[in-house]
Scaffold this active site. Structure first.
Site, PDB file in Angstrom:
ATOM      1  N   MET A  41     -34.469 -54.983 -23.286  1.00 53.23           N
ATOM      2  CA  MET A  41     -34.310 -53.714 -22.578  1.00 53.23           C
ATOM      3  C   MET A  41     -33.092 -53.646 -21.660  1.00 53.23           C
ATOM      4  SD  MET A  41     -36.660 -52.316 -24.044  1.00 53.23           S
ATOM      5  CE  MET A  41     -38.170 -52.636 -24.920  1.00 53.23           C
ATOM      6  N   HIS A  45     -34.043 -49.886 -33.123  1.00 57.30           N
ATOM      7  CA  HIS A  45     -34.484 -48.836 -32.210  1.00 57.30           C
ATOM      8  C   HIS A  45     -35.552 -47.991 -32.916  1.00 57.30           C
ATOM      9  CE1 HIS A  45     -34.326 -46.110 -28.851  1.00 57.30           C
ATOM     10  NE2 HIS A  45     -34.294 -45.108 -29.705  1.00 57.30           N
TER      11      HIS A  45
HETATM   12  C1  GAR Z   1     -39.803 -52.225 -30.825  1.00 61.57           C
HETATM   13  O1  GAR Z   1     -40.502 -51.111 -31.314  1.00 61.57           O
HETATM   14  C2  GAR Z   1     -38.324 -51.913 -30.749  1.00 61.57           C
HETATM   15  O2  GAR Z   1     -37.918 -51.008 -31.716  1.00 61.57           O
HETATM   16  C3  GAR Z   1     -38.200 -51.300 -29.390  1.00 61.57           C
HETATM   17  O3  GAR Z   1     -39.064 -52.036 -28.582  1.00 61.57           O
HETATM   18  C4  GAR Z   1     -40.162 -52.493 -29.370  1.00 61.57           C
HETATM   19  C5  GAR Z   1     -40.341 -53.955 -29.059  1.00 61.57           C
HETATM   20  O4  GAR Z   1     -41.590 -54.405 -29.461  1.00 61.57           O
HETATM   21  N1  GAR Z   1     -36.835 -51.347 -28.954  1.00 61.57           N
HETATM   22  C6  GAR Z   1     -36.256 -50.383 -28.247  1.00 61.57           C
HETATM   23  O5  GAR Z   1     -36.854 -49.399 -27.857  1.00 61.57           O
HETATM   24  C7  GAR Z   1     -34.771 -50.601 -27.972  1.00 61.57           C
HETATM   25  N2  GAR Z   1     -34.170 -49.417 -27.442  1.00 61.57           N
HETATM   26  P1  GAR Z   1     -41.933 -55.959 -29.377  1.00 61.57           P
HETATM   27  O6  GAR Z   1     -41.674 -56.426 -27.951  1.00 61.57           O
HETATM   28  O7  GAR Z   1     -43.388 -56.043 -29.723  1.00 61.57           O
HETATM   29  O8  GAR Z   1     -41.064 -56.676 -30.363  1.00 61.57           O
END
Ligand code: GAR
Length: 206
Positions: free
Chosen positions: A91, A108
């Site tokens: 993040m 994303h």
């Molecule tokens: C995922 O859905 C990814 O696409 C998103 O965070 C989630 C992480 O899940 N990423 C973003 O929003 C980037 N801007 P996780 O911690 O279970 O892998």
């Protein structure tokens, strides 16, 4: 040759787990050299431990500036052999040194350039999609540049948004798509099949 990945994350690490499972199941020819988390309590660190992957917590809150935080991350990365860096729910902005231009990927949970940018991550994205009344959303894998969710797009695909959807149901549908797209993009990179021309990524034939 087996591609060596570094995975950066901030949360639960289901994206990391998918990569671990694909590597174990031999549907992705890769190895994970290290995992770095921006929070001490990120569950992704537990997943890395269980898979015997070297992992480090580099808490963002330990650093007063973005620059110092980035320096600490690159110091850890520098101790490992890494061909490609994979952001997996990370993040923060990662500064891209010239040697890593088009060697860092992000996934994303929306169709960039919609529903993306600073503070637009995880369930915030799905909430915004539902509030806007969009009829489709999706997932995007892109190379990372110096802006949030901005670099050249590698792969994108869509899923429908239904009137019955909740943030949770939509997140599940989009994450199922992410679990297909991300390993596919990594495999294309590993095979030398991604050619970047400005903003446009060409997928070369086998
Ligand atoms: C995922 O859905 C990814 O696409 C998103 O965070 C989630 C992480 O899940 N990423 C973003 O929003 C980037 N801007 P996780 O911690 O279970 O892998």
């Amino acid at each position: 040759m087996t591609i060596r990945l570094a995975v950066l994350l901030s949360g639960s690490g289901s994206t990391l787990q998918n990569l671990i499972d694909r590597i174990t199941g031999k549907t992705l020819d890769a190895q994970i050299s290290c995992v770095i988390a921006s929070r001490k309590d990120a569950y992704g660190l537990v997943r890395a431990d269980k898979a015997a992957i070297p992992s480090y917590a580099v808490p963002r809150t330990d650093y007063s500036t973005q620059k110092d935080f980035n320096a600490a991350i690159w110091e850890h990365l520098g101790r490992h052999e890494v061909d490609l860096i994979v952001l997996a729910g990370f993040m923060h902005l990662l500064e891209v040194p010239p040697a890593f231009a088009n060697r860092i990927m992000n996934v994303h949970p929306a169709l960039i350039p919609a529903f993306c940018g600073h503070k637009m991550y995880g369930n915030h994205v799905h909430k915004a999609v539902l509030a806007y009344g969009a009829k489709i959303t999706g997932a995007t894998v892109h190379f990372v540049d110096s802006l949030y969710d901005h670099g050249p797009i590698i792969l994108q695909d869509s899923v429908p948004v239904t009137p019955e959807d909740t943030v949770e149901s939509l997140a599940n549908r989009v994450q199922a798509l992410e679990r297909e797209l991300y390993p596919k993009a990594i495999a294309l990179y590993a095979a030398g099949r991604l050619s970047v021309d400005g903003r446009v990524v060409h997928i070369l034939p086998e």
